[in-house]
Scaffold this motif. Structure first.
Motif, PDB file in Angstrom:
ATOM      1  N   ARG A 155     -11.233   2.503   3.306  1.00 45.90           N
ATOM      2  CA  ARG A 155     -10.159   1.796   2.607  1.00 45.90           C
ATOM      3  C   ARG A 155      -9.229   1.098   3.598  1.00 45.90           C
ATOM      4  O   ARG A 155      -8.804  -0.035   3.394  1.00 45.90           O
ATOM      5  N   LEU A 156      -8.921   1.794   4.693  1.00 43.19           N
ATOM      6  CA  LEU A 156      -8.055   1.236   5.731  1.00 43.19           C
ATOM      7  C   LEU A 156      -8.676  -0.012   6.350  1.00 43.19           C
ATOM      8  O   LEU A 156      -8.019  -1.053   6.448  1.00 43.19           O
ATOM      9  N   THR A 157      -9.929   0.061   6.769  1.00 39.58           N
ATOM     10  CA  THR A 157     -10.546  -1.086   7.440  1.00 39.58           C
ATOM     11  C   THR A 157     -10.728  -2.260   6.479  1.00 39.58           C
ATOM     12  O   THR A 157     -10.524  -3.409   6.869  1.00 39.58           O
ATOM     13  N   GLU A 158     -11.077  -1.978   5.233  1.00 38.55           N
ATOM     14  CA  GLU A 158     -11.201  -3.070   4.261  1.00 38.55           C
ATOM     15  C   GLU A 158      -9.862  -3.751   4.041  1.00 38.55           C
ATOM     16  O   GLU A 158      -9.773  -4.970   3.950  1.00 38.55           O
ATOM     17  N   THR A 210     -12.154  16.522   3.737  1.00 38.15           N
ATOM     18  CA  THR A 210     -13.580  16.679   3.994  1.00 38.15           C
ATOM     19  C   THR A 210     -14.058  15.438   4.736  1.00 38.15           C
ATOM     20  O   THR A 210     -13.356  14.413   4.777  1.00 38.15           O
ATOM     21  N   LEU A 211     -15.255  15.488   5.272  1.00 36.01           N
ATOM     22  CA  LEU A 211     -15.800  14.334   5.976  1.00 36.01           C
ATOM     23  C   LEU A 211     -15.938  13.133   5.042  1.00 36.01           C
ATOM     24  O   LEU A 211     -15.639  12.000   5.432  1.00 36.01           O
ATOM     25  N   ASP A 212     -16.348  13.375   3.810  1.00 33.79           N
ATOM     26  CA  ASP A 212     -16.452  12.280   2.833  1.00 33.79           C
ATOM     27  C   ASP A 212     -15.078  11.692   2.510  1.00 33.79           C
ATOM     28  O   ASP A 212     -14.931  10.475   2.390  1.00 33.79           O
ATOM     29  N   GLU A 213     -14.069  12.542   2.349  1.00 32.97           N
ATOM     30  CA  GLU A 213     -12.711  12.060   2.078  1.00 32.97           C
ATOM     31  C   GLU A 213     -12.182  11.266   3.272  1.00 32.97           C
ATOM     32  O   GLU A 213     -11.519  10.236   3.103  1.00 32.97           O
ATOM     33  N   PHE A 214     -12.469  11.742   4.480  1.00 35.47           N
ATOM     34  CA  PHE A 214     -12.040  11.033   5.682  1.00 35.47           C
ATOM     35  C   PHE A 214     -12.697   9.660   5.757  1.00 35.47           C
ATOM     36  O   PHE A 214     -12.042   8.658   6.012  1.00 35.47           O
ATOM     37  N   LYS A 215     -13.990   9.612   5.517  1.00 32.79           N
ATOM     38  CA  LYS A 215     -14.723   8.338   5.547  1.00 32.79           C
ATOM     39  C   LYS A 215     -14.156   7.382   4.504  1.00 32.79           C
ATOM     40  O   LYS A 215     -13.969   6.191   4.775  1.00 32.79           O
ATOM     41  N   ASN A 216     -13.848   7.893   3.327  1.00 28.46           N
ATOM     42  CA  ASN A 216     -13.260   7.058   2.281  1.00 28.46           C
ATOM     43  C   ASN A 216     -11.929   6.476   2.736  1.00 28.46           C
ATOM     44  O   ASN A 216     -11.659   5.293   2.535  1.00 28.46           O
ATOM     45  N   LEU A 217     -11.087   7.291   3.349  1.00 33.37           N
ATOM     46  CA  LEU A 217      -9.790   6.822   3.849  1.00 33.37           C
ATOM     47  C   LEU A 217      -9.989   5.729   4.899  1.00 33.37           C
ATOM     48  O   LEU A 217      -9.368   4.665   4.823  1.00 33.37           O
ATOM     49  N   VAL A 218     -10.852   5.966   5.857  1.00 30.25           N
ATOM     50  CA  VAL A 218     -11.073   4.995   6.928  1.00 30.25           C
ATOM     51  C   VAL A 218     -11.694   3.712   6.377  1.00 30.25           C
ATOM     52  O   VAL A 218     -11.329   2.603   6.788  1.00 30.25           O
ATOM     53  N   LEU A 230     -14.516   6.849  12.797  1.00 26.69           N
ATOM     54  CA  LEU A 230     -13.384   5.996  13.158  1.00 26.69           C
ATOM     55  C   LEU A 230     -13.808   4.896  14.131  1.00 26.69           C
ATOM     56  O   LEU A 230     -13.452   3.724  13.953  1.00 26.69           O
ATOM     57  N   LEU A 231     -14.592   5.244  15.140  1.00 29.26           N
ATOM     58  CA  LEU A 231     -15.066   4.243  16.100  1.00 29.26           C
ATOM     59  C   LEU A 231     -15.904   3.169  15.423  1.00 29.26           C
ATOM     60  O   LEU A 231     -15.731   1.975  15.675  1.00 29.26           O
ATOM     61  N   GLU A 232     -16.812   3.584  14.558  1.00 32.87           N
ATOM     62  CA  GLU A 232     -17.667   2.618  13.859  1.00 32.87           C
ATOM     63  C   GLU A 232     -16.847   1.694  12.967  1.00 32.87           C
ATOM     64  O   GLU A 232     -17.062   0.486  12.945  1.00 32.87           O
ATOM     65  N   SER A 233     -15.900   2.254  12.241  1.00 30.55           N
ATOM     66  CA  SER A 233     -15.076   1.444  11.347  1.00 30.55           C
ATOM     67  C   SER A 233     -14.181   0.481  12.115  1.00 30.55           C
ATOM     68  O   SER A 233     -14.058  -0.687  11.747  1.00 30.55           O
ATOM     69  N   MET A 234     -13.547   0.958  13.175  1.00 32.23           N
ATOM     70  CA  MET A 234     -12.647   0.101  13.951  1.00 32.23           C
ATOM     71  C   MET A 234     -13.405  -1.007  14.659  1.00 32.23           C
ATOM     72  O   MET A 234     -12.844  -2.067  14.934  1.00 32.23           O
ATOM     73  N   SER A 235     -14.684  -0.801  14.939  1.00 35.33           N
ATOM     74  CA  SER A 235     -15.467  -1.848  15.611  1.00 35.33           C
ATOM     75  C   SER A 235     -15.640  -3.075  14.724  1.00 35.33           C
ATOM     76  O   SER A 235     -15.937  -4.159  15.216  1.00 35.33           O
ATOM     77  N   SER A 236     -15.427  -2.920  13.410  1.00 43.29           N
ATOM     78  CA  SER A 236     -15.540  -4.069  12.506  1.00 43.29           C
ATOM     79  C   SER A 236     -14.253  -4.896  12.479  1.00 43.29           C
ATOM     80  O   SER A 236     -14.208  -5.957  11.856  1.00 43.29           O
ATOM     81  N   ASN A 268       0.797  -1.226   0.000  1.00 39.13           N
ATOM     82  CA  ASN A 268       0.000   0.000   0.000  1.00 39.13           C
ATOM     83  C   ASN A 268       0.826   1.271   0.000  1.00 39.13           C
ATOM     84  O   ASN A 268       0.379   2.298   0.468  1.00 39.13           O
ATOM     85  N   ASN A 269       2.025   1.195  -0.535  1.00 37.64           N
ATOM     86  CA  ASN A 269       2.830   2.403  -0.653  1.00 37.64           C
ATOM     87  C   ASN A 269       2.175   3.404  -1.606  1.00 37.64           C
ATOM     88  O   ASN A 269       2.466   4.582  -1.547  1.00 37.64           O
ATOM     89  N   ASN A 270       1.302   2.921  -2.487  1.00 37.30           N
ATOM     90  CA  ASN A 270       0.615   3.811  -3.427  1.00 37.30           C
ATOM     91  C   ASN A 270      -0.681   4.368  -2.862  1.00 37.30           C
ATOM     92  O   ASN A 270      -1.332   5.183  -3.497  1.00 37.30           O
ATOM     93  N   GLU A 271      -1.095   3.912  -1.683  1.00 39.50           N
ATOM     94  CA  GLU A 271      -2.300   4.426  -1.034  1.00 39.50           C
ATOM     95  C   GLU A 271      -1.988   5.770  -0.392  1.00 39.50           C
ATOM     96  O   GLU A 271      -0.889   5.998   0.096  1.00 39.50           O
TER      97      GLU A 271
END
Length: 152
Positions: A85-88, A75-83, A121-127, A49-52
């Motif tokens: 991608r990270l959790t997936e 933005t909130l949408d960009e943040f959600k997208n990052l989180v 972040l809390l919701e995503s990390m809970s998965s 993921n060096n290209n992420e």
């Protein structure tokens, strides 16, 4: 670098490094703001993921380590997208450790309130099968009246 010399860790996860080291085992995301540094005697078994943008992952001694950085300008949408991608990405590895500067606030890690980023972040990390390590009572960043407690 002085802290690394004093503590002699095998691995350091860095958000927003002041300087990049070209002579060390050093993995970064595409923005060079999320860094994993193998500063001890161990070497990376793999890195990805060096290209992420926003996170990088490297395997060391059988553990997949993530270093993350989410700038406050997202933005909130960009943040959600990052989180998201990270959790997936993190769901495909075990065991994992995730550390970073998410510029998110939540009562869970000692903030006075939970903001929209903190909720995401809390919701995503809970998965994921992760445990919050912060004690929640000591700021890791202080500037004037402002302070932050980072999620590790």
């Amino acid at each position: 670098m002085q802290t690394v010399r004093e503590l002699n860790p095998d691995l350091v996860l860095i958000s927003e490094p002041y300087k990049h080291l070209s002579t060390q085992p050093w993995e970064t995301d595409s923005t060079t703001k999320a860094v994993i540094w193998a500063c001890g005697g161990c070497t990376f078994q793999s890195s990805a993921n060096n290209n992420e943008a926003g996170f990088v992952v490297a395997k060391l001694e059988g553990i997949y380590y993530y270093s993350c950085y989410a700038p406050p300008s997202l933005t909130l949408d960009e943040f959600k997208n990052l989180v998201d991608r990270l959790t997936e990405d993190a769901k495909q590895y075990t065991p994992i450790a995730i550390a970073g500067d998410f510029n998110a606030w939540a009562v869970d890690w000692g903030s006075k309130e939970t903001n929209a980023r903190g909720k995401i972040l809390l919701e995503s990390m809970s998965s994921l099968d992760v445990v919050l390590l912060n004690s929640g009572d000591k700021p890791t960043f202080v500037r004037g009246e402002a302070n932050s407690i980072y999620l590790t």
